[in-house]
Design a protein around this motif. Structure first.
Motif, short mmCIF file in Angstrom:
data_model
loop_
_atom_site.label_atom_id
_atom_site.label_comp_id
_atom_site.label_asym_id
_atom_site.label_seq_id
_atom_site.Cartn_x
_atom_site.Cartn_y
_atom_site.Cartn_z
N LYS A 85 2.36 0.34 1.49
CA LYS A 85 1.22 -0.86 1.62
C LYS A 85 1.18 -1.62 0.37
CE LYS A 85 -0.98 2.50 4.85
NZ LYS A 85 -2.43 2.87 5.44
N PRO A 86 0.61 -2.85 0.50
CA PRO A 86 0.24 -3.48 -0.66
C PRO A 86 -0.78 -2.77 -1.67
CG PRO A 86 0.52 -5.03 1.22
CD PRO A 86 0.75 -3.69 1.80
N GLU A 87 -1.62 -2.15 -0.94
CA GLU A 87 -2.56 -1.50 -1.78
C GLU A 87 -1.99 -0.17 -2.52
OE1 GLU A 87 -2.69 -2.11 1.32
OE2 GLU A 87 -3.99 -0.53 2.41
N ASP A 88 -0.87 -0.01 -2.39
CA ASP A 88 -0.04 1.07 -3.14
C ASP A 88 0.37 0.56 -4.39
OD1 ASP A 88 1.29 2.30 0.01
OD2 ASP A 88 -0.42 3.32 -1.37
N THR A 89 0.57 -0.62 -4.49
CA THR A 89 0.79 -1.44 -5.89
C THR A 89 -0.07 -0.85 -6.99
OG1 THR A 89 1.53 -3.30 -4.76
CG2 THR A 89 0.93 -3.49 -7.01
N ALA A 90 0.63 -0.31 -8.05
CA ALA A 90 0.12 0.36 -9.20
C ALA A 90 1.02 0.45 -10.24
CB ALA A 90 -0.81 1.19 -8.79
N ILE A 91 0.76 0.91 -11.32
CA ILE A 91 1.73 1.76 -12.14
C ILE A 91 1.46 3.42 -11.76
CG2 ILE A 91 2.13 2.47 -14.83
CD1 ILE A 91 0.97 -0.21 -15.43
N TYR A 92 2.51 4.10 -11.62
CA TYR A 92 2.47 5.28 -11.39
C TYR A 92 2.81 6.33 -12.45
CZ TYR A 92 1.86 4.54 -6.38
OH TYR A 92 1.16 3.87 -5.27
N TYR A 93 2.04 7.21 -12.71
CA TYR A 93 2.34 8.19 -13.96
C TYR A 93 2.44 9.64 -13.38
CZ TYR A 93 -0.07 4.56 -16.37
OH TYR A 93 -0.21 3.11 -17.03
N CYS A 94 3.42 10.15 -13.83
CA CYS A 94 3.45 11.71 -13.86
C CYS A 94 2.88 12.51 -15.01
CB CYS A 94 4.83 12.28 -13.55
SG CYS A 94 6.04 12.02 -15.05
N ALA A 95 2.35 13.66 -14.84
CA ALA A 95 1.57 14.45 -15.82
C ALA A 95 1.65 16.08 -15.57
CB ALA A 95 0.18 14.16 -16.03
N VAL A 96 1.67 16.71 -16.51
CA VAL A 96 1.76 18.04 -16.36
C VAL A 96 0.58 18.72 -16.85
CG1 VAL A 96 4.30 18.10 -16.61
CG2 VAL A 96 2.83 18.42 -18.92
N ASP A 97 0.31 19.78 -16.25
CA ASP A 97 -1.14 20.79 -16.30
C ASP A 97 -0.52 22.17 -16.86
OD1 ASP A 97 -3.42 22.07 -13.97
OD2 ASP A 97 -3.17 22.17 -16.44
N ALA A 98 -0.70 22.62 -17.96
CA ALA A 98 -0.34 23.73 -18.59
C ALA A 98 -0.92 24.94 -18.03
CB ALA A 98 -0.48 23.77 -20.08
N GLY A 113 3.53 10.81 -18.78
CA GLY A 113 4.70 9.71 -19.02
C GLY A 113 4.29 8.40 -19.27
N GLN A 114 5.06 7.55 -19.34
CA GLN A 114 4.57 6.25 -19.92
C GLN A 114 4.29 5.39 -18.64
OE1 GLN A 114 7.93 7.12 -19.34
NE2 GLN A 114 8.91 5.46 -18.13
N GLY A 115 4.77 5.71 -17.43
CA GLY A 115 4.54 5.01 -16.07
C GLY A 115 5.54 4.17 -15.90
N THR A 116 5.58 3.91 -14.28
CA THR A 116 6.76 3.01 -13.85
C THR A 116 5.82 2.24 -12.85
OG1 THR A 116 8.83 3.07 -12.68
CG2 THR A 116 7.24 4.70 -11.83
N GLN A 117 6.09 0.86 -12.91
CA GLN A 117 5.39 -0.03 -12.02
C GLN A 117 6.03 -0.07 -10.48
OE1 GLN A 117 2.86 -2.32 -12.76
NE2 GLN A 117 2.95 -2.50 -10.63
N VAL A 118 5.14 0.02 -9.32
CA VAL A 118 5.48 0.06 -8.08
C VAL A 118 4.69 -1.30 -7.74
CG1 VAL A 118 5.34 1.16 -5.75
CG2 VAL A 118 5.90 2.32 -7.73
N THR A 119 5.48 -2.26 -7.20
CA THR A 119 4.83 -3.55 -6.54
C THR A 119 5.21 -3.35 -4.94
OG1 THR A 119 4.82 -4.47 -8.62
CG2 THR A 119 4.60 -5.94 -6.50
N VAL A 120 4.58 -3.63 -4.05
CA VAL A 120 4.51 -3.58 -2.71
C VAL A 120 4.01 -5.22 -2.26
CG1 VAL A 120 4.26 -2.85 -0.52
CG2 VAL A 120 4.26 -1.19 -2.36
N SER A 121 4.88 -5.86 -1.96
CA SER A 121 4.68 -7.30 -1.36
C SER A 121 5.73 -7.86 -0.73
CB SER A 121 4.59 -8.12 -2.91
OG SER A 121 4.41 -9.59 -2.58
N SER A 122 5.29 -8.79 0.13
CA SER A 122 6.29 -9.52 0.73
C SER A 122 6.57 -10.75 0.36
CB SER A 122 5.81 -9.87 2.32
OG SER A 122 4.57 -10.41 2.33
#
Length: 122
Positions: A85-98, A113-122
């Motif tokens: 959905k358009p509201e899922d648009t964001a930079i997505y990060y992964c992270a680890v919990d020791a 991590g440094q993040g990866t851009q996700v853009t949901v748009s028509s």
């Protein structure tokens, strides 16, 4: 370090699969979380999974659409995102919990991590 990949531009209703590859350490004993941050908003937890691979946890906003998984042999974690959905648009990060548990509390995570851009748009 953690390196995310797989982001991009997708139309509403489409799918993407994000990857988070670890180097320099093994993911086996870590809890893994995916977070996202949209412009002007705080970072929010999307999903997490424990080191034991127990039942994953999802934010209400993505439940039933997103799936987190881990492949310890490849030292990689994935976030499969469907029905975007358009509201899922964001930079997505992964992270680890020791601690190995995983949580939606971002301050519990040790490596990001440094993040990866996700853009949901028509």
């Amino acid at each position: 370090q953690l390196v995310e990949s797989g982001g991009g531009l997708v139309q509403p209703g489409g799918s993407l699969k994000l990857s988070c590859a670890a180097s320099g350490f093994t993911l086996d004993y870590y809890g893994i979380g995916w977070f996202r941050q949209a412009p002007g908003k705080e970072r929010e937890g999307v999903s997490y999974i424990s080191s034991g691979g127990g039942r994953p946890n999802y934010a209400d906003s993505v439940e039933g659409r997103f799936t987190i998984s881990r492949d310890n042999a490849k030292n990689t974690v994935y976030l499969e995102m469907n029905s975007l959905k358009p509201e899922d648009t964001a930079i997505y990060y992964c992270a680890v919990d020791a601690s190995g548990w995983g949580t939606f509390r971002s301050y519990e995570y040790d490596i990001w991590g440094q993040g990866t851009q996700v853009t949901v748009s028509s």
